[in-house]
Each structure stands twice: as structure tokens, then as C-alpha cells.
Design a protein around this motif. Structure first.
Motif, short mmCIF file in Angstrom:
data_model
loop_
_atom_site.label_atom_id
_atom_site.label_comp_id
_atom_site.label_asym_id
_atom_site.label_seq_id
_atom_site.Cartn_x
_atom_site.Cartn_y
_atom_site.Cartn_z
N HIS A 169 37.95 2.51 50.42
CA HIS A 169 36.76 2.91 49.67
C HIS A 169 36.93 4.36 49.23
O HIS A 169 37.92 5.00 49.63
CB HIS A 169 35.47 2.72 50.50
N SER A 171 34.88 6.66 50.00
CA SER A 171 34.17 7.52 50.95
C SER A 171 35.02 8.60 51.61
O SER A 171 34.45 9.64 52.00
CB SER A 171 33.48 6.64 52.01
N ARG A 195 42.01 -3.30 49.03
CA ARG A 195 41.69 -4.12 50.19
C ARG A 195 42.54 -5.37 50.19
O ARG A 195 42.95 -5.85 49.13
CB ARG A 195 40.20 -4.51 50.20
N GLN A 208 35.83 2.32 42.54
CA GLN A 208 34.51 2.72 43.03
C GLN A 208 34.20 4.12 42.49
O GLN A 208 35.09 4.86 42.08
CB GLN A 208 34.50 2.80 44.56
N GLY A 314 28.14 4.57 47.16
CA GLY A 314 29.43 4.08 46.67
C GLY A 314 29.19 2.86 45.81
O GLY A 314 28.54 1.90 46.24
#
Ligand code: PHE
Length: 345
Positions: A169, A171, A195, A208, A314
Motif C-alpha cells: 500500500h 501507507s 499484492r 493508490q 488511501g
């Protein structure tokens, strides 16, 4: 005999020109031999002159010479033309088919990403970027996902080594930003994430956009305001937004955000009466995860959780592009078909 021979000689010119027009550099010589060679068409006709009445020979001889000179000239021109073409130095020829430049177009993922980032930049968020190959610390541990944490199962990770992985992600950009700068801060971080996932609605790589705002007394209603304004700027003012309670280890409280389905205008059924497949008949589609920055994350990056507060979100870029442009199949994004891309130009 005389007229026939003159006719045959003169006919060589258009035949030769036609043969040259079809020739390329490799068979140019063969065409020359066929017409002008010692055993070629012209030589054969000249040999036939031997059977003429002597008084006819000068006239036919003049025609033969003129034809020969003309053939040599045509051959010379053709050879020069082909040589220039091979070197790319052809003079402009208005009769050539037009050269149409291949004009590219932005990929719909890029388009929507730029649009979303532009809206958030106008609100004061600054765009940052960081590595796609991440450490376990930035991707998981500092985000309150210690080794063995069950929440790690939510994301099937592609590992490079035990401690290095492809980010699952965006993040980790929260962590990188908070380690590098002091609050107050407001950033967005668009980029690729990976992923171990591959089916109709999941691809191993997708995009993202992360958002992070840290300041004094940040509230969840501010988060709600920012995200509602964003969705309405991109999808129109009548788009509705709803927040559902959710869980992320790095935000508390956490929410998932749905927007009213653009394909059926939130009704769950299409005009034709068929159920909407995009929102599966619910009228809502999930577009992002968000929440208030968990104090445990502040502690990991050395920011005082008593003094500072923040929110993060996100958002899935392909999902937004599918809704915005009405694209029904996620796999189209990654097939590299320029016809798909050009539709959005
Ligand atoms: N990183 C989360 C995901 O990929 C989304 C998220 C970002 C949630 C920021 C909360 C805050 O699913």
C-alpha cells in the motif's frame, strides 16, 4: 516487318517502366538484364533487324538507339530514387501517402490520478513520492503491524527478502514523511502498490493515492469534509458519500468510504431495469479506507501523540478510473492496447 519491329521496340519503354516501378533495390539489376542485357529483349529485337530490307535499317536503327537511350535513362533514374529512399533523403513528393504521426494519449490511470492530485493540491496537500521496494519497517511495523500480527494476512505480500518487500500500500509514505518532517504537514503520495493477487477484480500491481494530514486538533469531520469535497469535485456535486466503520491497525477510529454508484446513480438498477453490476445492486461502491492516525504510529515516528493529531486515507486509483470512465473490466488497464488508451484522449 519494319512497322512491326518499330512497334515492338517502342513498346519496350512502357514495359520497362512498369517493371521498374515494381522493382526494389534487390531486383533492379535483374530487370536491367532482362531488357538491356546481351540476351535481353532489346538485343533480341536488334538482332531481328538483320532480316530487314537494307533501306529500312537506318530508320529502325534510329528508333532502336532512341529506345535504348530511354531505357538506360529510366534505369538510372530508378536506381537513384531507390538509393535516396534507402538513405531517407527522398525529396518531398506530394503524391506520397500522408505520413500520419502516431499521437499518444495518457492512460486513464494517469489521467484520474492527475485529476485527484490536482483537487487535493488545491486544498493544500503537497505531492510526495517514495520507493516501491520497501522495508518491512515502513510497510508494516511502523504502521502498527508487528511481525505475526494477524492484520498482515489482509495483504498477500510479495517479498524480496525477509525484511524487504514490494509495498502493499502507499501507507509507508506516511511513515517516511513523518520521519523526515515535523508537523504540521499535509501530503499526498500517489504510486504503484503490489499484492499477491490476481483474478477478475485484482491485479498484482495497482495504484493508490495516500493522504496524510497532521496538525493540532484535527477532527474526523475534517477528514469527512476533505473526502466528500474530493469525490464531488471528481464525480459531480450530486454524488453522495458514506462512511462505514472499519478497521486498520494504523488508524483509530477507521472507516471505509463508499460513494453512490455513478452507473445507476445510486439506484442499484439500470434504466433498462437490469440490476447494476458495478455496485452489485446496492447503489454504493467502496472507494477508499481512512481514519484518524493511531497514536501508536505517532509514537513509532517520534511525534508526540498528546500534542498532535491527524487523519490518513488511501484510495484505489483504478477503481476511481473505472467509475469515472465506465470501464467494466480491470484487466483492460494492464493489457497495453493503445486503442484502449486512446479512447480517453
Ligand atoms: N493502506 C490501506 C489499504 O491499502 C488504506 C488506508 C490508508 C487506510 C490510510 C487508512 C488510512 O487498504
Amino acid at each position: 516487318m519494319k512497322t512491326q519491329l518499330i512497334h515492338d521496340l517502342e513498346a519496350l519503354v512502357p514495359r520497362f517502366a512498369e517493371a521498374l516501378a515494381k522493382a526494389d533495390a534487390s531486383d533492379l539489376e535483374a530487370v536491367r538484364v532482362q531488357f538491356l542485357g546481351r540476351k535481353g529483349s532489346l538485343a533480341a529485337l536488334m538482332a531481328a533487324m538483320g532480316g530487314l530490307d537494307p533501306q529500312d535499317r537506318p530508320e529502325v536503327g534510329r528508333v532502336a538507339n532512341a529506345v535504348k537511350a530511354r531505357l538506360a535513362e529510366l534505369w538510372q533514374q530508378c536506381q537513384e530514387h531507390l538509393a535516396q529512399k534507402a538513405q531517407g533523403t527522398m525529396p518531398f513528393d506530394a503524391g506520397d501517402p500522408a505520413w500520419v504521426p502516431h499521437v499518444g494519449a495518457l492512460h486513464p490511470t494517469t489521467r484520474i490520478q492527475q485529476e485527484i492530485c490536482a483537487v487535493l493540491q488545491r486544498m493544500g496537500f503537497e505531492t510526495v513520492s517514495g520507493p516501491e521496494v520497501e522495508t518491512d519497517f515502513h510497510n508494516f511495523e511502523a504502521l502498527n503491524l508487528p511481525p505475526g500480527h494477524p492484520a498482515r494476512d489482509m495483504q498477500d505480500t510479495l517479498y524480496i527478502t525477509e525484511r524487504v518487500l514490494l509495498r502493499t500500500h502507499t501507507s509507508p509514505m506516511q511513515v517516511r514523511t513523518m520521519l523526515a518532517r515535523r508537523p504540521p504537514l499535509a501530503i499526498i503520495a500517489p504510486g504503484k502498490v503490489y499484492r499477491r493477487d490476481s483474478d477478475l477484480t485484482h491485479t498484482p500491481m495497482f495504484h493508490q493515492i495516500e493522504g496524510l494530514l497532521v496538525d493540532r486538533q484535527v477532527t474526523m469531520s475534517q477528514l469527512r469534509g476533505v473526502l466528500t469535497a474530493l469525490v464531488q469535485a471528481v464525480f459531480g456535486a450530486s454524488t453522495r458519500v458514506r462512511f462505514r466503520p472499519s478497521f486498520f491497525p494504523f488508524t483509530e477510529p477507521s472507516a471505509e468510504v463508499d460513494m453512490s454508484c455513478v452507473l445507476c446513480a445510486g439506484r442499484g438498477v439500470l434504466d433498462c431495469g437490469e440490476g447494476c453490476r458495478v455496485c452489485k445492486g446496492t447503489g454504493w461502491v467502496e472507494i477508499l479506507g481512512c481514519g484518524m492516525v493511531d497514536p501508536a504510529v505517532f509514537a513509532k515516528v517520534g511525534i508526540d501523540p498528546e500534542a498532535w493529531t491527524g487523519f490518513a486515507f488511501g484510495l484505489g486509483v483504478e477503481r476511481m478510473a473505472m467509475l469515472k470512465y465506465g470501464i467494466g473490466d480491470l484487466r483492460l488497464f494492464f493489457e497495453n492496447d493503445s486503442r484502449f488508451v486512446r479512447q480517453f484522449a
